[in-house]
Design an enzyme around this catalytic site. Sequence first.
Site, PDB file in Angstrom:
ATOM      1  N   LYS A   5       0.831  -1.195   0.000  1.00 12.98           N
ATOM      2  CA  LYS A   5       0.000   0.000   0.000  1.00 12.98           C
ATOM      3  C   LYS A   5       0.870   1.250   0.000  1.00 12.98           C
ATOM      4  CE  LYS A   5      -3.906  -2.008   2.526  1.00 12.98           C
ATOM      5  NZ  LYS A   5      -4.809  -1.845   3.687  1.00 12.98           N
ATOM      6  N   GLY A  47      -7.677   3.632  -3.959  1.00 12.01           N
ATOM      7  CA  GLY A  47      -7.244   2.424  -4.643  1.00 12.01           C
ATOM      8  C   GLY A  47      -5.922   2.550  -5.376  1.00 12.01           C
ATOM      9  N   GLU A  51      -7.387   1.880   7.766  1.00  9.59           N
ATOM     10  CA  GLU A  51      -6.993   3.258   7.520  1.00  9.59           C
ATOM     11  C   GLU A  51      -8.098   4.190   7.990  1.00  9.59           C
ATOM     12  OE1 GLU A  51      -6.405   3.484   3.305  1.00  9.59           O
ATOM     13  OE2 GLU A  51      -8.535   3.716   2.874  1.00  9.59           O
ATOM     14  N   ASN A  91     -10.153   7.725   6.727  1.00 16.98           N
ATOM     15  CA  ASN A  91     -10.392   8.753   5.726  1.00 16.98           C
ATOM     16  C   ASN A  91     -10.790  10.018   6.461  1.00 16.98           C
ATOM     17  OD1 ASN A  91     -11.729   6.181   3.777  1.00 16.98           O
ATOM     18  ND2 ASN A  91      -9.934   7.339   3.185  1.00 16.98           N
ATOM     19  N   ARG A  97     -12.153  12.849   5.857  1.00 15.76           N
ATOM     20  CA  ARG A  97     -13.029  13.671   5.001  1.00 15.76           C
ATOM     21  C   ARG A  97     -14.404  13.026   4.983  1.00 15.76           C
ATOM     22  NH1 ARG A  97     -13.429  10.008   0.963  1.00 15.76           N
ATOM     23  NH2 ARG A  97     -11.583   8.807   0.400  1.00 15.76           N
ATOM     24  N   VAL A 126     -17.796   9.254  -0.067  1.00 10.80           N
ATOM     25  CA  VAL A 126     -18.757   9.162  -1.165  1.00 10.80           C
ATOM     26  C   VAL A 126     -20.060   8.536  -0.668  1.00 10.80           C
ATOM     27  CG1 VAL A 126     -19.213   8.116  -3.415  1.00 10.80           C
ATOM     28  CG2 VAL A 126     -16.921   8.964  -2.896  1.00 10.80           C
TER      29      VAL A 126
END
Length: 455
Positions: free
Chosen positions: A158, A165, A289, A291, A293, A296
Amino acid sequence: MFNKILIANRGEIAVRIIRAARELGVGTVAIYSTADRDALHVHLADEAICVGPARSTESYLNMNNILSAAVATGAQAIHPGFGFLSENSKFARLCEEMNIKFIGPSAKVMDMMGDKINARAEMIKAGVPVTPGSEGEVHTTDEAVKIAEEIGYPIMLKASAGGGGKGIRKVNNVEELVPAFEAAQAEAQAAFGNGAMFIERMIFPARHIEVQILGDSQGKVIHLGERDCSLQRNNQKVLEESPSVAIGHTLRNEITAAAVKAAQHVSYENAGTIEFLLDESSGKFYFMEMNTRVQVEHPVTEFVSGVDIVKEQIRVANGNELSVKQEDVTFSGHAIECRINAENPKFNFAPSPGKITNLFLPSGGVGLRVDSAMYSGYSIPPYYDSMIAKVIVHGENRFEALMKMQRALLEFDVEGVITNVDFQLELISDPHVVAGDYDTSFLGNVFLPEYQKED
């Protein structure tokens, strides 16, 4: 409350933010590239300002131009949406320096949790379970080979600064490692300007479970339940639902508590998502992980929780407390989101930009929402992400939500470009999906081979 905010994004998320701000009585400024002059978000905002040419590096990623636009229009805050600069700590720091509120976490927290290696170290300190893996950045194939031997195959490579992705590869054995590492590193360097990698043991098969959290400046952190995002193609989510059928009451309490603990550990403020991999066979879950923010797929959580996440983002950035307490959050029914892209699934999902000559979006009934920036006559530019809409449904139970989504997709009609609507309809109707019997490997290994045999 802010008088005016600038939306540093485009497409359906820009429209979504403009609508939330308007309902709060907050003025909005849209930015646009020359390719987006006729985009819906430009028409809906109170003001609009061009920030550069079509290429995103010269417009939606142009920090100086965006900040200049904020100053010129008197915007007090910037909402970055998702993608583009939404997880860029340098941009968040520049906003802080210019006394413009960044609607998201601080640059310090973004550095801590946006970088996968830093985030992993912080989660270990917080007592949140993590998968076995490298302890720091991996820069060479020799380092990668040594670490992979220690933790065991299969592994996941990663990008440390990655997302969406990019810079990710699955490696089954040592023969695959060197070419996979070099390809992932090159992709990461091109996408993020940072080729640093890290390695984790692969949890397989697994469910991809994420927990929506909200934090305010007074130190309060709550969760809004989990989403199952296991239906993915090339590490990109295709369909999401909440709640997850793979999680019972006890495990749900454990995984949401771990997410809150993670956010509290870093004094997280605003909306964020803690992502986990769930090993269904053992019932164990591992931090993957964060995110930093809005996601979607946030609408599925809004449907089941009744909380408007984007409005909470704006309120929290303004210094307000969260409008809800954890004990006030209740969950009702089941929600599903399908991402609609301008792409050709029968031709390896090739992008399909062009002019929309006719458009009919599904409507009618309780519990159906379409987030989109499309309109009849609009030309989809070829420069940006291919997602053009999200169809979100809510039902009293999962079966009702599935049936409502099938109905909505059957009504969805776009002429002039090729979309993945029929692909999504087949996916939502697949017996495995209807039964909730899938994991992160299902779409790529089971569904797609059969789907692509057709015709």
